[in-house]
Enzyme design. Structure first.
Site, PDB file in Angstrom:
ATOM      1  N   GLU A  92       0.811  -1.220   0.000  1.00 37.11           N
ATOM      2  CA  GLU A  92       0.000   0.000   0.000  1.00 37.11           C
ATOM      3  C   GLU A  92       0.851   1.279   0.000  1.00 37.11           C
ATOM      4  OE1 GLU A  92      -0.550  -2.594   1.983  1.00 37.11           O
ATOM      5  OE2 GLU A  92      -2.660  -3.173   1.867  1.00 37.11           O
ATOM      6  N   PHE A 133     -11.363  -7.054  13.818  1.00 42.61           N
ATOM      7  CA  PHE A 133     -10.308  -7.533  12.930  1.00 42.61           C
ATOM      8  C   PHE A 133      -9.984  -6.480  11.869  1.00 42.61           C
ATOM      9  CE2 PHE A 133      -9.016  -9.872   9.046  1.00 42.61           C
ATOM     10  CZ  PHE A 133      -7.781 -10.273   9.500  1.00 42.61           C
ATOM     11  N   GLN A 134      -8.716  -6.206  11.709  1.00 45.44           N
ATOM     12  CA  GLN A 134      -8.223  -5.199  10.761  1.00 45.44           C
ATOM     13  C   GLN A 134      -8.846  -3.827  10.988  1.00 45.44           C
ATOM     14  OE1 GLN A 134      -8.245  -6.847   6.716  1.00 45.44           O
ATOM     15  NE2 GLN A 134      -6.162  -7.585   7.083  1.00 45.44           N
ATOM     16  N   LYS A 163     -17.471  -0.500   5.936  1.00 42.94           N
ATOM     17  CA  LYS A 163     -17.964  -1.460   4.950  1.00 42.94           C
ATOM     18  C   LYS A 163     -19.478  -1.395   4.787  1.00 42.94           C
ATOM     19  CE  LYS A 163     -17.102  -6.200   3.446  1.00 42.94           C
ATOM     20  NZ  LYS A 163     -16.543  -7.517   3.794  1.00 42.94           N
ATOM     21  N   MET A 181      24.488   8.272   1.768  1.00 44.78           N
ATOM     22  CA  MET A 181      24.400   9.535   2.507  1.00 44.78           C
ATOM     23  C   MET A 181      24.637   9.289   4.000  1.00 44.78           C
ATOM     24  SD  MET A 181      24.217  12.675   1.822  1.00 44.78           S
ATOM     25  CE  MET A 181      23.301  13.246   0.387  1.00 44.78           C
TER      26      MET A 181
END
Lengths: 169, 582
Positions: free
Chosen positions: B52, B114-115, B164, B480
């Site tokens: 993502e 959940f999630q 949802k 760097m």
């Protein structure tokens, strides 16, 4: 900038009364390291659509200017006003002050409360709860005196403020 | 009012109405209804990334290279938290994106479902604005408002969290007319009197400089044209921040190159010695100013910015102009012409600049077979410039060398993570840019360490047949980090060696890419030619000398005049105050 003298400013922030708006304001202060000395919030319009947040903050003038600009960037913020910079305004806060004791201390507490126009709003034979309101300095002073006569607990609202005169901001 | 539709259908319909052509995303439980709605249509193309974070960087690359709003769709919980780095990156670099995140159904919010994560809480301070949409009927208006907020004013990321059940319930949707907002009203038009004052100051200046930034790119391609006209009218030298590269043509005689920590000597000296600084769409970043109390001590400063909070944030200016920088430049040009101003006699000033230029601060000498990274990038530029490539980068030495040695002649061709400095930005950004510019040559100039941070996106390029090129400047160090350890920490290279590197050629081939190794200077041009000759995606492992440092460099906390031009000027150990700075 950091060497300039710090000033105390009272800000009024008008915001949409929506979920999370207070978190946006408070989070901005913590994320950018600004001070909050006190904060009050309540909705102030008939339709409950707008909340007024009063923040007392402190910092050098450029920091105060930056706080105003950062607050103004938040999408649900309608207006940000620096009441301290705008001129004459009234600031008030209220405290509930619980004092426990008997005998002379109890009498003295009641006498001092009378001088401060603090009202007992709860009483038992061994305690009072006083309601006192006024400028922050007055509330501070009242609480300091109560310390000597049996102070046990304090709850304060923080400052609410409004500009003087007939005009709305 | 239209017929009732599910929330998921409203999302897709609104995106279609908003002209969205591409979404970068990754499905999951909490966004399945929206994926179902995507399945049922063909107007919007969905690009399945592999992580993502990469979806957001791809949307950023898409947005920065096209001027359109980038769109991301991810699921709840880890989908949203993985997107946070990209969202923060877009906020720091003012990139217009809209991120749609799935959320657990409203009745489960707050139950540690959940999630589940508090997406609006987590993204509140790394987005320009965010929403939790709790009613299906609000979806349409919120989507249109979100796009308006993302692209107007100072652009930035907007997050829309959609539970949802809200995706499944039905409501009516209607395409709104003109979008406004009751509290969000960015000031676009600069104050006329202030602009007039700025023109007079500019006309009277003996040592003016135009300090330009990414705001000019965000203002649209016309703004870059207007900047060039203003430069021509005034005769003033122009320097640019990292984010603004491309607004002035690289070869333009008035262009001094990038300024700041790894900017050119002439740009930084001119900033230090100017008597009038006109800052156009830049924000006095610490990488630009160096030590603040020594920053351009004798100049009058004018700052044009669309973000009020950018004015006087770190540097006090004499004149702040709030407004869109393109419009303000246009007004300045009109006023300059109507008042009959001519370029002042800037010859003494240009003589100073010519003297600083003669130091050739970006100079290097490629000798023998051992390949200097600067030379690799310079040749990459020379061999590709006719194709006007879009260049993305990762973060580190290679990024600064690319900024120094790759010349840009137009805006929207340079995609780099400037503010947040996000390693792993370049490959997904190149993918996004390739989708927005199908015929363009898109190259990610990478480091061997950074590229591994989003290496999984090789698969995305393969899947969509995107012919992106990854050009890895491989010095086997987080360069760097190693450079700072050499300059500030006594050469103690703690954990900065890139051990156990993959065989990049085999890795490329495993993903269906072409892999090329450039072993040394002798093979450089042939390697670049082979990369360009292949019409699919190519990964080039370009082996460069291991211990090169990126100079010039203004050490953290130092003044512009304390620039280090070569390794001979360095101390090897910084004092405590300097070590504390980033």
């Amino acid at each position: 900038m950091k060497h300039m003298a710090s000033e105390r400013h009272t800000l009024s922030i008008l915001v949409d009364n929506e979920a999370g708006v207070l978190a946006r304001i408070v989070g901005l202060f913590s994320a950018r390291g600004y001070n909050i000395e006190s904060l009050t919030v309540a909705d102030v319009t008939a339709d409950h659509a707008v909340s007024r947040i009063t923040v007392v903050t402190s910092g050098p003038p450029p920091v105060i200017e930056q706080i105003m600009a950062q607050l103004d960037r938040i999408v649900p913020v309608h207006r940000v006003l620096d009441l301290t910079a705008l001129g004459p305004h009234v600031e008030r806060e209220m405290a509930l002050v619980k004092v426990a004791g008997t005998g002379a201390a109890r009498d003295e507490a009641l006498r001092i409360a009378d001088i401060f126009r603090a009202r007992p709003v709860d009483t038992t034979t061994g305690s009072f709860v006083f309601e006192v309101s006024g400028p922050t300095s007055k509330v501070d002073q009242f609480i300091a005196l109560m310390r000597e006569v049996g102070l046990v607990e304090v709850a304060r609202t923080g400052v609410v403020a409004i500009a003087r005169g007939a005009e709305a901001v | 009012m239209g017929a009732e539709m599910t929330g998921a259908d409203i999302v897709v319909k609104a995106l279609t109405d908003l002209g969205v052509e591409v979404i970068f995303g990754y499905p999951g439980g909490a966004v399945l209804p929206i994926y179902d709605a995507i399945f049922a249509q063909s107007r919007i193309k969905h690009i399945l990334v592999r992580h993502e974070q990469a979806a957001v960087h791809a949307a950023e690359g898409y947005a920065r290279s096209s001027g359109k709003v980038g769109v991301v769709l991810v699921t709840s919980g880890p989908g949203a938290t993985n997107a946070v780095t990209g969202i923060t990156d877009a906020l720091m670099d003012s990139v217009p994106i809209v991120v749609l995140t799935g959320q657990v159904p409203t009745h489960l919010i707050g139950t540690d479902a959940f999630q589940e994560c508090d997406t609006v809480g987590i993204t509140r301070h790394c987005s320009k604005h965010n929403y939790l949409v709790k009613e299906t009927a609000r979806l349409g208006p919120v989507l249109h408002e979100a796009f308006y907020i993302a692209r107007s004013g100072r652009p930035g990321p907007v997050v829309i969290d959609i539970p949802k059940d809200v995706q499944i319930f039905k409501a009516r949707y209607e395409k709104p007319g003109v979008i406004g907002h009751k509290t969000y009203k960015p000031q676009i038009k600069g104050d006329r009197a202030s602009i007039e004052a700025a023109v007079e100051m500019l006309a009277a200046a003996e040592r003016p400089i135009l300090y330009t930034g990414g705001g000019i790119i965000n203002s649209g391609p016309v703004a870059a044209q207007l900047l060039r006209e203003l430069a021509k009218l005034t005769g003033a030298p122009v320097t640019s921040t990292l984010m603004g590269l491309g607004t002035m043509p690289n070869e333009h005689p008035q262009f001094l190159g990038m300024l700041g920590m790894h900017g050119s000597y002439e740009a930084n000296m001119a900033m230090n010695r100017c008597d009038l600084m006109l800052c156009l769409g830049a924000r006095f970043d610490d990488r630009v100013t160096g030590r603040l109390d020594a920053f351009s001590p004798n100049s009058t400063k004018i700052h044009v910015d669309i973000d009020r909070s950018a004015l006087n944030k770190t540097v006090r200016v004499d004149l702040g102009i709030l407004g869109d920088v393109g419009g303000v430049i246009e007004d300045m040009i009109k006023i300059w012409k109507s008042r009959g101003h001519k370029p002042a006699d800037l010859e003494p000033w240009w003589n100073d600049i010519t003297g600083w230029r003669a130091r050739d601060s970006f100079g290097f000498e490629q000798k023998g077979k051992e390949l200097l990274p600067q030379h690799a990038i310079k040749r990459l530029y020379e061999l590709t410039k006719a194709q006007k490539p879009i260049i993305s980068t990762e973060v580190g030495q290679h990024q600064m060398w690319a900024a120094q040695h790759f010349g840009f002649d137009a805006p929207n061709k340079w995609l780099t993570s400037g503010g947040l400095g996000t390693m792993g930005y370049g490959l997904p950004a190149a993918i996004g840019a390739q989708l927005a510019n199908p015929g363009a040559l898109c190259i990610d100039i990478a480091g061997e360490a950074s590229i591994q941070m989003n290496i999984q996106e090789l698969g995305t390029a393969t899947q969509y047949r995107l012919p992106v090129k990854v050009f890895i400047i491989n010095n086997e160090y987080m360069g760097m980090v190693r450079q700072w350890q050499e300059l500030n920490h006594g050469g103690r290279y703690s954990e900065s060696y890139s051990d156990s590197l993959p065989d990049f050629v085999k890795l490329a081939e495993a993903y269906g890419w072409k892999g090329i190794t450039i072993e040394d200077a002798d093979g450089l041009d042939a390697g670049i030619a082979a990369m360009l000759a292949h019409d699919g995606p190519v990964m080039v492992d370009c082996r460069v000398t291991k211990l090169a440092n990126c100079f010039p460099m203004i050490p953290s906390g130092a003044a512009h005049t304390d620039m280090i031009l070569s390794a001979a000027d360095t101390l090897g150990e910084a004092d405590e105050d300097a070590k504390a700075l980033v």
